[in-house]
Design an enzyme around this catalytic site. Structure first.
Site, PDB file in Angstrom:
ATOM      1  N   HIS A  55       0.848  -1.200   0.000  1.00 43.36           N
ATOM      2  CA  HIS A  55       0.000   0.000   0.000  1.00 43.36           C
ATOM      3  C   HIS A  55       0.874   1.237   0.000  1.00 43.36           C
ATOM      4  O   HIS A  55       2.090   1.146   0.110  1.00 43.36           O
ATOM      5  CB  HIS A  55      -0.989  -0.025   1.167  1.00 43.36           C
ATOM      6  CG  HIS A  55      -0.393   0.097   2.533  1.00 43.36           C
ATOM      7  ND1 HIS A  55       0.393  -0.885   3.101  1.00 43.36           N
ATOM      8  CD2 HIS A  55      -0.465   1.089   3.457  1.00 43.36           C
ATOM      9  CE1 HIS A  55       0.758  -0.504   4.315  1.00 43.36           C
ATOM     10  NE2 HIS A  55       0.256   0.695   4.560  1.00 43.36           N
ATOM     11  N   HIS A  57       1.471   3.936   1.898  1.00 42.32           N
ATOM     12  CA  HIS A  57       2.055   4.699   3.005  1.00 42.32           C
ATOM     13  C   HIS A  57       3.583   4.757   2.912  1.00 42.32           C
ATOM     14  O   HIS A  57       4.228   3.784   2.511  1.00 42.32           O
ATOM     15  CB  HIS A  57       1.621   4.102   4.345  1.00 42.32           C
ATOM     16  CG  HIS A  57       0.178   4.386   4.675  1.00 42.32           C
ATOM     17  ND1 HIS A  57      -0.552   3.639   5.559  1.00 42.32           N
ATOM     18  CD2 HIS A  57      -0.659   5.351   4.205  1.00 42.32           C
ATOM     19  CE1 HIS A  57      -1.794   4.129   5.633  1.00 42.32           C
ATOM     20  NE2 HIS A  57      -1.877   5.161   4.819  1.00 42.32           N
ATOM     21  N   ASP A  59       5.979   4.622   4.993  1.00 42.95           N
ATOM     22  CA  ASP A  59       6.829   3.661   5.705  1.00 42.95           C
ATOM     23  C   ASP A  59       6.854   2.299   5.010  1.00 42.95           C
ATOM     24  O   ASP A  59       7.524   1.371   5.467  1.00 42.95           O
ATOM     25  CB  ASP A  59       6.409   3.534   7.186  1.00 42.95           C
ATOM     26  CG  ASP A  59       5.013   2.978   7.379  1.00 42.95           C
ATOM     27  OD1 ASP A  59       4.076   3.458   6.706  1.00 42.95           O
ATOM     28  OD2 ASP A  59       4.839   2.046   8.200  1.00 42.95           O
ATOM     29  N   HIS A  60       6.142   2.176   3.879  1.00 40.44           N
ATOM     30  CA  HIS A  60       6.134   0.931   3.094  1.00 40.44           C
ATOM     31  C   HIS A  60       6.698   1.148   1.689  1.00 40.44           C
ATOM     32  O   HIS A  60       7.226   0.219   1.090  1.00 40.44           O
ATOM     33  CB  HIS A  60       4.712   0.371   2.994  1.00 40.44           C
ATOM     34  CG  HIS A  60       4.151   0.031   4.338  1.00 40.44           C
ATOM     35  ND1 HIS A  60       3.997  -1.260   4.777  1.00 40.44           N
ATOM     36  CD2 HIS A  60       3.757   0.828   5.372  1.00 40.44           C
ATOM     37  CE1 HIS A  60       3.519  -1.246   6.017  1.00 40.44           C
ATOM     38  NE2 HIS A  60       3.371   0.007   6.398  1.00 40.44           N
ATOM     39  N   HIS A 113      -7.446  -0.616   5.436  1.00 38.01           N
ATOM     40  CA  HIS A 113      -6.392   0.265   5.960  1.00 38.01           C
ATOM     41  C   HIS A 113      -6.166   1.376   4.933  1.00 38.01           C
ATOM     42  O   HIS A 113      -6.162   2.556   5.271  1.00 38.01           O
ATOM     43  CB  HIS A 113      -5.130  -0.559   6.195  1.00 38.01           C
ATOM     44  CG  HIS A 113      -3.960   0.237   6.689  1.00 38.01           C
ATOM     45  ND1 HIS A 113      -3.907   0.779   7.941  1.00 38.01           N
ATOM     46  CD2 HIS A 113      -2.778   0.583   6.086  1.00 38.01           C
ATOM     47  CE1 HIS A 113      -2.751   1.420   8.094  1.00 38.01           C
ATOM     48  NE2 HIS A 113      -2.052   1.313   6.981  1.00 38.01           N
ATOM     49  N   ASP A 135      -0.121  -3.787   6.392  1.00 37.70           N
ATOM     50  CA  ASP A 135      -0.774  -3.250   7.595  1.00 37.70           C
ATOM     51  C   ASP A 135      -2.238  -3.681   7.679  1.00 37.70           C
ATOM     52  O   ASP A 135      -3.079  -2.934   8.187  1.00 37.70           O
ATOM     53  CB  ASP A 135      -0.706  -1.713   7.600  1.00 37.70           C
ATOM     54  CG  ASP A 135       0.687  -1.177   7.868  1.00 37.70           C
ATOM     55  OD1 ASP A 135       1.592  -1.976   8.155  1.00 37.70           O
ATOM     56  OD2 ASP A 135       0.863   0.051   7.775  1.00 37.70           O
ATOM     57  N   HIS A 173       4.831  -4.671  10.796  1.00 35.52           N
ATOM     58  CA  HIS A 173       5.231  -3.956  12.016  1.00 35.52           C
ATOM     59  C   HIS A 173       5.377  -4.913  13.190  1.00 35.52           C
ATOM     60  O   HIS A 173       4.649  -5.915  13.284  1.00 35.52           O
ATOM     61  CB  HIS A 173       4.192  -2.891  12.403  1.00 35.52           C
ATOM     62  CG  HIS A 173       4.150  -1.709  11.491  1.00 35.52           C
ATOM     63  ND1 HIS A 173       4.938  -0.600  11.670  1.00 35.52           N
ATOM     64  CD2 HIS A 173       3.400  -1.469  10.389  1.00 35.52           C
ATOM     65  CE1 HIS A 173       4.680   0.282  10.713  1.00 35.52           C
ATOM     66  NE2 HIS A 173       3.748  -0.220   9.919  1.00 35.52           N
TER      67      HIS A 173
HETATM   68 FE    FE Z   1       2.805   0.862   8.223  1.00 35.67          FE
HETATM   69 ZN    ZN Z   2       0.072   1.700   6.547  1.00 36.53          ZN
END
Ligand code: FE
Ligand code: ZN
Length: 261
Positions: A55, A57, A59-60, A113, A135, A173
């Site tokens: 996805h 975001h 942090d990905h 999400h 996530d 995570h």
């Molecule tokens: Fe994340």
């Molecule tokens: Zn995420």
């Protein structure tokens, strides 16, 4: 042929970037940061063959541009999220093959999400299949519903819950301990959950990841996969929630968790 290894690469505070490697070639899932991936690959003398992203975001997906600048590899990601660097858009039902590693994944649509979140399920990955679910499903918990509805998220989690019980769950995570604290608030008398709390505490005390888990572990202890279980229904009801369907119980538990400290 070298065996396939699945290695965690730690990033930021609590992200795992999963590295699938066979000898000197690797694929990474959700490289939010390029630096740790580059250091890992240099350390094991491997080069990159593919990137998969679940996805949009940061942090990905944030490390993709720097990685493709160094290794111009195919980048698979959800067709509807417009992620910078994705040149192999995928949707649920597609198959992703990384020929260099001799691995293949079924793409599952798991929105909630984010609007286009996908998971990558490798039925033949060792030892008994693996899913990379970003996530959406966490060890002991689930992602927040940022762009979808509780209905969608419940559906997505049900799709993951239906995978074979020995499937390894590679989420993105290390949230397990906090998730299980909440799970115990929901189901204080679930013996498998209490056992898992101990196991996870030992692993964390030793500095080890608690991921992957198995689908079977999640079915037995994750309250977000248990919205039909009598104890979970009762817990939602005790908090005044409308518990007339599994989705409503799920929605109530998710909201409870949002405010849980
Ligand atoms: Fe994340
Ligand atoms: Zn995420």
């Amino acid at each position: 042929m070298d065996e396939l290894l699945i290695e965690p690469v730690r990033a930021f505070d609590d992200n795992y970037i999963w590295c699938l490697r066979r000898g000197g070639l690797a694929a990474v899932v959700d490289p939010g940061d390029a630096g740790p991936v580059i250091r890992h690959l240099e350390g094991v003398r491997a080069s990159l063959a593919a990137i998969l992203v679940t996805h949009h975001h940061g942090d990905h997906a944030g490390g993709i541009p720097e990685l493709v600048a160094r290794w111009p590899v195919p980048v698979f990601g959800p067709a509807v999220e417009g992620i910078a660097g994705v040149d192999r858009p995928v949707r649920g039902g597609d198959t992703v093959a990384v020929g260099e590693l001799e691995v293949a994944f079924d793409v599952l649509d798991v929105p909630g999400h984010t609007r286009g979140h996908v998971a990558y399920y490798g039925p033949k990955l060792p030892p008994e299949g693996a899913v990379f679910c970003g996530d959406t499903l966490f060890a002991g918990g689930c992602g927040r519903i940022f762009e979808g509805t509780p209905d969608q998220m419940h559906d997505s989690l049900s799709r993951l819950a239906a995978l074979p019980p020995r499937t390894a769950v590679y989420c993105a995570h290390e949230y397990t301990q906090a998730n299980l604290r909440f799970a115990v608030a929901v189901e204080p008398a679930n013996p498998e959950l209490l056992r898992r709390v101990d196991t996870v505490a030992r692993r964390r005390a030793g500095g080890f990841p608690t991921v992957p888990s198995l689908i079977a572990d999640e079915l037995a202890t994750n309250p977000f996969l248990r919205s039909g279980a009598p104890a979970v229904v009762a817990a939602a009801r005790a908090r005044g929630a409308d518990a007339s369907s599994a989705v409503r119980v799920f929605a109530a538990i998710r909201e409870w968790k949002n405010a849980f400290r």
